[in-house]
Design a protein around this motif. Structure first.
Motif, PDB file in Angstrom:
ATOM      1  N   UNK A   4       2.901  17.701   1.811  1.00  0.00           N
ATOM      2  CA  UNK A   4       4.315  17.319   1.906  1.00  0.00           C
ATOM      3  C   UNK A   4       4.840  16.856   0.545  1.00  0.00           C
ATOM      4  N   UNK A   5       3.996  16.200  -0.216  1.00  0.00           N
ATOM      5  CA  UNK A   5       4.385  15.757  -1.558  1.00  0.00           C
ATOM      6  C   UNK A   5       4.642  16.976  -2.443  1.00  0.00           C
ATOM      7  N   UNK A  20       0.342  11.752  -5.967  1.00  0.00           N
ATOM      8  CA  UNK A  20       0.123  11.376  -4.574  1.00  0.00           C
ATOM      9  C   UNK A  20      -0.982  10.335  -4.526  1.00  0.00           C
ATOM     10  N   UNK A  21      -0.779   9.303  -3.733  1.00  0.00           N
ATOM     11  CA  UNK A  21      -1.803   8.275  -3.545  1.00  0.00           C
ATOM     12  C   UNK A  21      -1.939   7.953  -2.077  1.00  0.00           C
ATOM     13  N   UNK A  22      -3.143   8.125  -1.548  1.00  0.00           N
ATOM     14  CA  UNK A  22      -3.376   7.755  -0.154  1.00  0.00           C
ATOM     15  C   UNK A  22      -3.313   6.236  -0.072  1.00  0.00           C
ATOM     16  N   UNK A  27      -5.460   0.320  -4.910  1.00  0.00           N
ATOM     17  CA  UNK A  27      -5.713  -1.102  -5.145  1.00  0.00           C
ATOM     18  C   UNK A  27      -4.417  -1.858  -5.407  1.00  0.00           C
ATOM     19  N   UNK A  28      -3.333  -1.146  -5.693  1.00  0.00           N
ATOM     20  CA  UNK A  28      -2.059  -1.781  -5.955  1.00  0.00           C
ATOM     21  C   UNK A  28      -1.254  -1.858  -4.667  1.00  0.00           C
ATOM     22  N   UNK A  29      -0.369  -2.785  -4.627  1.00  0.00           N
ATOM     23  CA  UNK A  29       0.465  -2.975  -3.451  1.00  0.00           C
ATOM     24  C   UNK A  29       1.685  -2.065  -3.553  1.00  0.00           C
ATOM     25  N   UNK A  33       4.702   2.907   3.031  1.00  0.00           N
ATOM     26  CA  UNK A  33       5.102   4.273   3.339  1.00  0.00           C
ATOM     27  C   UNK A  33       5.291   5.160   2.124  1.00  0.00           C
ATOM     28  N   UNK A  34       5.324   4.577   0.919  1.00  0.00           N
ATOM     29  CA  UNK A  34       5.519   5.374  -0.300  1.00  0.00           C
ATOM     30  C   UNK A  34       4.164   5.790  -0.851  1.00  0.00           C
TER      31      UNK A  34
END
Length: 133
Positions: A4-5, A20-22, A27-29, A33-34
């Protein structure tokens, strides 16, 4: 997910690549949903085990600083293509009399957060608090 990305990037003519990051693996906040960031341009790549990068089908290149040439009385006093500093966008003044001219580059462009120059609110990610968000 990742497809989708990719599709979102392909649908946008200004998109040259995407990240894209699952969410469960970062490790970052992130914003809830993003997990897809289409890119209109980028200046560097960094290795990551939590993010995937890909170019659009239109191809992508790392953005380059614009060329700047300063000519005074017919003499070139500054030429950005000859500037050997690794990061010409960093605010660094050359030693006196070492260069006839220098340039500051506003690249990449920074933006002012919604709270302007006031201290960042307590809702800002703790990783970003030291830099005011």
């Amino acid at each position: 997910g990742m497809q989708q990305c990719c599709d979102a990037c392909e649908a946008d003519a200004s998109c040259v690549g995407w990240v894209f990051g699952a969410q469960e693996k970062t490790k970052f906040s992130d914003v809830p949903g993003a997990n897809c960031w289409p890119l209109a341009r980028f200046s560097a790549l960094s290795p990551s085990t939590t993010r995937k990068f890909a170019c659009s089908s239109r191809g992508c290149q790392v953005a380059r600083l614009p060329t700047v040439k300063v000519v005074v009385d017919g003499a070139v006093v500054y030429d950005s293509t000859a500037d050997k500093r690794r990061s010409p966008n960093l605010l660094h003044w050359p030693s006196p009399t070492t260069q006839p001219a220098y340039a500051l580059t506003d690249f990449p462009r920074f933006h002012v957060p919604e709270w302007a120059t006031a201290p960042a609110p307590g809702t800002v990610d703790p990783h970003l608090a030291k830099t005011n968000g």
